[in-house]
Design a protein around this motif. Sequence first.
Motif, PDB file in Angstrom:
ATOM      1  N   ILE A 146       0.840  -1.204   0.000  1.00  0.00           N
ATOM      2  CA  ILE A 146       0.000   0.000   0.000  1.00  0.00           C
ATOM      3  C   ILE A 146       0.869   1.245   0.000  1.00  0.00           C
ATOM      4  CG2 ILE A 146      -1.685   1.337   1.327  1.00  0.00           C
ATOM      5  CD1 ILE A 146      -2.880  -1.272   2.288  1.00  0.00           C
ATOM      6  N   ALA A 147       1.896   1.267   0.843  1.00  0.00           N
ATOM      7  CA  ALA A 147       2.768   2.443   0.964  1.00  0.00           C
ATOM      8  C   ALA A 147       3.499   2.732  -0.342  1.00  0.00           C
ATOM      9  CB  ALA A 147       3.765   2.241   2.098  1.00  0.00           C
ATOM     10  N   ALA A 148       3.725   1.702  -1.149  1.00  0.00           N
ATOM     11  CA  ALA A 148       4.443   1.885  -2.408  1.00  0.00           C
ATOM     12  C   ALA A 148       3.588   2.544  -3.481  1.00  0.00           C
ATOM     13  CB  ALA A 148       4.957   0.541  -2.915  1.00  0.00           C
ATOM     14  N   GLU A 149       2.275   2.602  -3.261  1.00  0.00           N
ATOM     15  CA  GLU A 149       1.375   3.211  -4.233  1.00  0.00           C
ATOM     16  C   GLU A 149       1.293   4.725  -4.005  1.00  0.00           C
ATOM     17  OE1 GLU A 149      -0.180   1.880  -6.729  1.00  0.00           O
ATOM     18  OE2 GLU A 149       0.090  -0.257  -6.338  1.00  0.00           O
ATOM     19  N   PRO A 150       1.076   5.506  -5.070  1.00  0.00           N
ATOM     20  CA  PRO A 150       0.783   6.930  -4.877  1.00  0.00           C
ATOM     21  C   PRO A 150      -0.455   7.085  -3.998  1.00  0.00           C
ATOM     22  CG  PRO A 150       1.163   6.430  -7.199  1.00  0.00           C
ATOM     23  CD  PRO A 150       1.067   5.109  -6.488  1.00  0.00           C
ATOM     24  N   GLU A 151      -0.499   8.129  -3.217  1.00  0.00           N
ATOM     25  CA  GLU A 151      -1.587   8.294  -2.251  1.00  0.00           C
ATOM     26  C   GLU A 151      -2.982   8.150  -2.867  1.00  0.00           C
ATOM     27  OE1 GLU A 151      -3.105  11.422   1.192  1.00  0.00           O
ATOM     28  OE2 GLU A 151      -1.130  11.658   0.275  1.00  0.00           O
ATOM     29  N   PRO A 152      -3.259   8.699  -4.074  1.00  0.00           N
ATOM     30  CA  PRO A 152      -4.609   8.545  -4.632  1.00  0.00           C
ATOM     31  C   PRO A 152      -4.991   7.094  -4.941  1.00  0.00           C
ATOM     32  CG  PRO A 152      -3.428  10.324  -5.728  1.00  0.00           C
ATOM     33  CD  PRO A 152      -2.420   9.587  -4.898  1.00  0.00           C
ATOM     34  N   LEU A 153      -4.000   6.195  -5.039  1.00  0.00           N
ATOM     35  CA  LEU A 153      -4.271   4.804  -5.379  1.00  0.00           C
ATOM     36  C   LEU A 153      -4.217   3.877  -4.164  1.00  0.00           C
ATOM     37  CD1 LEU A 153      -2.182   4.499  -8.670  1.00  0.00           C
ATOM     38  CD2 LEU A 153      -4.605   5.081  -8.407  1.00  0.00           C
ATOM     39  N   GLN A 154      -3.956   4.432  -2.992  1.00  0.00           N
ATOM     40  CA  GLN A 154      -3.775   3.575  -1.825  1.00  0.00           C
ATOM     41  C   GLN A 154      -5.078   2.950  -1.347  1.00  0.00           C
ATOM     42  OE1 GLN A 154      -1.549   5.722   1.167  1.00  0.00           O
ATOM     43  NE2 GLN A 154       0.361   5.558   0.002  1.00  0.00           N
ATOM     44  N   LEU A 155      -6.202   3.636  -1.485  1.00  0.00           N
ATOM     45  CA  LEU A 155      -7.477   3.047  -1.088  1.00  0.00           C
ATOM     46  C   LEU A 155      -7.795   1.829  -1.951  1.00  0.00           C
ATOM     47  CD1 LEU A 155     -10.076   3.092   0.608  1.00  0.00           C
ATOM     48  CD2 LEU A 155     -11.070   4.614  -1.137  1.00  0.00           C
ATOM     49  N   ALA A 156      -7.578   1.941  -3.268  1.00  0.00           N
ATOM     50  CA  ALA A 156      -7.807   0.795  -4.153  1.00  0.00           C
ATOM     51  C   ALA A 156      -6.869  -0.358  -3.801  1.00  0.00           C
ATOM     52  CB  ALA A 156      -7.617   1.212  -5.615  1.00  0.00           C
ATOM     53  N   ALA A 157      -5.624  -0.030  -3.430  1.00  0.00           N
ATOM     54  CA  ALA A 157      -4.683  -1.070  -3.020  1.00  0.00           C
ATOM     55  C   ALA A 157      -5.165  -1.769  -1.747  1.00  0.00           C
ATOM     56  CB  ALA A 157      -3.299  -0.474  -2.811  1.00  0.00           C
ATOM     57  N   PHE A 158      -5.737  -0.988  -0.829  1.00  0.00           N
ATOM     58  CA  PHE A 158      -6.306  -1.576   0.383  1.00  0.00           C
ATOM     59  C   PHE A 158      -7.364  -2.612   0.036  1.00  0.00           C
ATOM     60  CE2 PHE A 158      -9.996  -1.513   3.196  1.00  0.00           C
ATOM     61  CZ  PHE A 158      -9.448  -1.959   4.388  1.00  0.00           C
ATOM     62  N   TRP A 159      -8.300  -2.245  -0.862  1.00  0.00           N
ATOM     63  CA  TRP A 159      -9.365  -3.176  -1.226  1.00  0.00           C
ATOM     64  C   TRP A 159      -8.822  -4.370  -2.005  1.00  0.00           C
ATOM     65  CZ3 TRP A 159     -13.427  -3.448   1.448  1.00  0.00           C
ATOM     66  CH2 TRP A 159     -14.019  -2.309   1.989  1.00  0.00           C
ATOM     67  N   ARG A 160      -7.803  -4.161  -2.822  1.00  0.00           N
ATOM     68  CA  ARG A 160      -7.201  -5.273  -3.560  1.00  0.00           C
ATOM     69  C   ARG A 160      -6.652  -6.316  -2.592  1.00  0.00           C
ATOM     70  NH1 ARG A 160      -2.001  -5.752  -4.726  1.00  0.00           N
ATOM     71  NH2 ARG A 160      -1.619  -3.513  -4.527  1.00  0.00           N
ATOM     72  N   ILE A 161      -5.932  -5.854  -1.574  1.00  0.00           N
ATOM     73  CA  ILE A 161      -5.363  -6.778  -0.597  1.00  0.00           C
ATOM     74  C   ILE A 161      -6.466  -7.398   0.258  1.00  0.00           C
ATOM     75  CG2 ILE A 161      -3.855  -6.930   1.423  1.00  0.00           C
ATOM     76  CD1 ILE A 161      -2.172  -4.682   0.071  1.00  0.00           C
ATOM     77  N   TRP A 162      -7.464  -6.601   0.609  1.00  0.00           N
ATOM     78  CA  TRP A 162      -8.578  -7.107   1.420  1.00  0.00           C
ATOM     79  C   TRP A 162      -9.271  -8.261   0.698  1.00  0.00           C
ATOM     80  CZ3 TRP A 162     -10.368  -5.703   6.298  1.00  0.00           C
ATOM     81  CH2 TRP A 162     -11.604  -6.250   6.673  1.00  0.00           C
ATOM     82  N   THR A 163      -9.578  -8.101  -0.581  1.00  0.00           N
ATOM     83  CA  THR A 163     -10.264  -9.165  -1.305  1.00  0.00           C
ATOM     84  C   THR A 163      -9.387 -10.407  -1.419  1.00  0.00           C
ATOM     85  OG1 THR A 163      -9.585  -8.189  -3.424  1.00  0.00           O
ATOM     86  CG2 THR A 163     -11.784  -7.647  -2.631  1.00  0.00           C
ATOM     87  N   CYS A 164      -8.096 -10.226  -1.592  1.00  0.00           N
ATOM     88  CA  CYS A 164      -7.193 -11.378  -1.637  1.00  0.00           C
ATOM     89  C   CYS A 164      -7.232 -12.150  -0.323  1.00  0.00           C
ATOM     90  CB  CYS A 164      -5.770 -10.931  -1.937  1.00  0.00           C
ATOM     91  SG  CYS A 164      -5.495 -10.382  -3.635  1.00  0.00           S
ATOM     92  N   LYS A 165      -7.168 -11.428   0.792  1.00  0.00           N
ATOM     93  CA  LYS A 165      -7.162 -12.078   2.097  1.00  0.00           C
ATOM     94  C   LYS A 165      -8.497 -12.794   2.355  1.00  0.00           C
ATOM     95  CE  LYS A 165      -5.181  -9.569   5.503  1.00  0.00           C
ATOM     96  NZ  LYS A 165      -3.900 -10.163   5.919  1.00  0.00           N
ATOM     97  N   GLU A 166      -9.596 -12.157   1.979  1.00  0.00           N
ATOM     98  CA  GLU A 166     -10.899 -12.792   2.171  1.00  0.00           C
ATOM     99  C   GLU A 166     -11.044 -14.034   1.304  1.00  0.00           C
ATOM    100  OE1 GLU A 166     -14.378 -11.985   3.526  1.00  0.00           O
ATOM    101  OE2 GLU A 166     -14.369  -9.800   3.530  1.00  0.00           O
ATOM    102  N   ALA A 167     -10.578 -13.981   0.059  1.00  0.00           N
ATOM    103  CA  ALA A 167     -10.663 -15.152  -0.805  1.00  0.00           C
ATOM    104  C   ALA A 167      -9.869 -16.321  -0.223  1.00  0.00           C
ATOM    105  CB  ALA A 167     -10.158 -14.805  -2.202  1.00  0.00           C
ATOM    106  N   ILE A 168      -8.698 -16.022   0.335  1.00  0.00           N
ATOM    107  CA  ILE A 168      -7.881 -17.057   0.964  1.00  0.00           C
ATOM    108  C   ILE A 168      -8.616 -17.653   2.166  1.00  0.00           C
ATOM    109  CG2 ILE A 168      -5.732 -17.495   2.212  1.00  0.00           C
ATOM    110  CD1 ILE A 168      -4.540 -15.141   0.509  1.00  0.00           C
ATOM    111  N   LEU A 169      -9.197 -16.799   2.993  1.00  0.00           N
ATOM    112  CA  LEU A 169      -9.949 -17.276   4.151  1.00  0.00           C
ATOM    113  C   LEU A 169     -11.134 -18.129   3.724  1.00  0.00           C
ATOM    114  CD1 LEU A 169     -10.066 -14.189   6.538  1.00  0.00           C
ATOM    115  CD2 LEU A 169      -9.166 -16.449   7.098  1.00  0.00           C
ATOM    116  N   LYS A 170     -11.852 -17.679   2.700  1.00  0.00           N
ATOM    117  CA  LYS A 170     -13.052 -18.387   2.287  1.00  0.00           C
ATOM    118  C   LYS A 170     -12.725 -19.724   1.647  1.00  0.00           C
ATOM    119  CE  LYS A 170     -16.536 -16.108   0.691  1.00  0.00           C
ATOM    120  NZ  LYS A 170     -17.330 -15.259  -0.214  1.00  0.00           N
TER     121      LYS A 170
END
Length: 204
Positions: free
Chosen positions: A119-143
């Motif tokens: 997330i930190a490596a992304e430009p600030e305007p893209l960090q929210l999208a990066a958050f959701w990208r990682i969130w969906t990955c983690k949820e898919a792994i859990l599910k």
Amino acid sequence: MYQVALGKISDLQQQPLSPGLRQLAPTGPRRAAWLAGRVLLSRMLFPLPLPEVIYSDNGKPAFHASVPLWFNLSHSGNNIALIVSDEGEVGCDIEIIRPRENWPRLADAVFSAGERQLIAAEPEPLQLAAFWRIWTCKEAILKQSGGHVWQMAQIDSTALAHSFVSQTFIAGSLSLALCTPTPYLLNINDISGQHSLWDLVELR
């Protein structure tokens, strides 16, 4: 082989289902997504009849062990996603990319150091999208394993050992992640614009 279906709950819930199956739908706010998911499953498996859906001890829906297919459903807002596999357990998560209050604090609490670095490596305007990208990955792994969201901090999507995650953005407003037991590449060109009533993507 993997097949993925994306649709709109408001459309799918109104589509035909057998009377017996419709009677099994829960009442209340979960009803629309339940009906939409059964429509997607029925259409995915057509012309075969939809097998009985049972639930594991941890609440994950599945077919009986005698049916060599695995599936997982996810919904966010009016959007629903389904993955069906003949290769083993799968996980799926779809999320609307949307503002979330105090998301940096949430990331600090449940994301690994490697995920926070992404997330930190992304430009600030893209960090929210990066958050959701990682969130969906983690949820898919859990599910995939039948886990629950409260176990999110135990998952590090940057250090997978036995599963494979493919993730993409759809129309710039949805984040979709799939977790499977064998590797594949989810091509955005295959699914762009497919969050309509009914489309299939076949992935190998």
